[in-house]
Motif scaffolding. Structure first.
Motif: not given
Length: 221
Positions: A140-149, A165-179
């Motif tokens: 929970d502490a990691l999830l509440d951490h401000v990743a960027l401002t 950040v975890q939401a867009v990453s874990r849901m695959g919203f960022l697209g394939p790595a390296g693309v």
């Protein structure tokens, strides 16, 4: 029998597959309008996620169903809408109008997500390995951490937490790595902060203004 009306089956299936891996019992809300259907869901760490796909006609209009049941229908090539579960949707949606504050590269967001995940793995493998409560507290502490401002040209700085950040990453919203994909936009809408990535959007309402919606009533939005 009501049809789900989804024409973008592959895109919807990708969304539902990711969602059900994170939460097998998750409901998904379908909102159809103008030849598009927005799929909405809430992740276990409170972020709302959405992806728009092509649709045929108006489909069910506005309906909530089991994500796992809808995924099963799509996998079998069916067109019927699973049993309605509107009473399971209890969360407001962000306002339709939003303002873009800044753009962030997908590579940077992937790096931030991986760093947080690595920290959690280290904790799980270390001194707190046998203490579930301790692991949850660290998570929970990691999830509440401000990743960027990010700072807009006018107004207060906008904080983007690891929950987004975890939401867009874990849901695959960022697209394939390296693309090479378009950058992700940091957006605000009222008291909501969002990350609009190439394959979907994640939203989080700022703490202090959470709204409780009576069961059985869809919020306006």
């Amino acid at each position: 029998m009501t049809a789900h009306g989804l024409a973008g089956v592959a895109d919807a299936g990708a969304f539902l597959a990711r969602l059900t891996r994170l939460d097998p019992a998750a409901p998904v809300r379908l909102k159809a309008s103008g030849g598009r259907t927005a799929l909405w869901a809430r992740l276990p760490w409170e972020a709302l996620v959405t992806r728009e796909v092509a649709s045929l006609g108006e489909g069910p209009g506005d309906a909530t169903v089991s994500a796992a049941e809808l995924l099963s229908v799509l996998a079998k090539g069916g067109d019927s809408l699973p049993a309605l579960r509107d009473e399971q949707w209890r969360w407001p949606l962000p306002p339709a109008s939003a303002v873009t504050i800044e753009s962030i590269s997908g590579a940077e967001l992937a790096r931030l997500a991986a760093a947080a995940a690595g920290t959690l793995r280290e904790v799980a493998a270390g001194a707190l390995g046998d203490r579930a409560i301790g692991q949850r507290a660290v998570r929970d502490a990691l999830l509440d951490h401000v990743a960027l401002t990010v700072t807009p040209s006018a107004g207060d700085p906008v904080e983007v937490s690891q929950r987004l950040v975890q939401a867009v990453s874990r849901m695959g919203f960022l697209g394939p790595a390296g693309v090479d994909t378009p950058e992700t936009r940091v957006r605000t809408a009222g008291r909501w902060v969002g990350l609009s990535a190439p394959y979907g959007v994640a939203w989080l309402q700022k703490v202090g203004k959470l709204t409780v919606v009576p069961i059985g009533i869809h919020p306006i939005g």
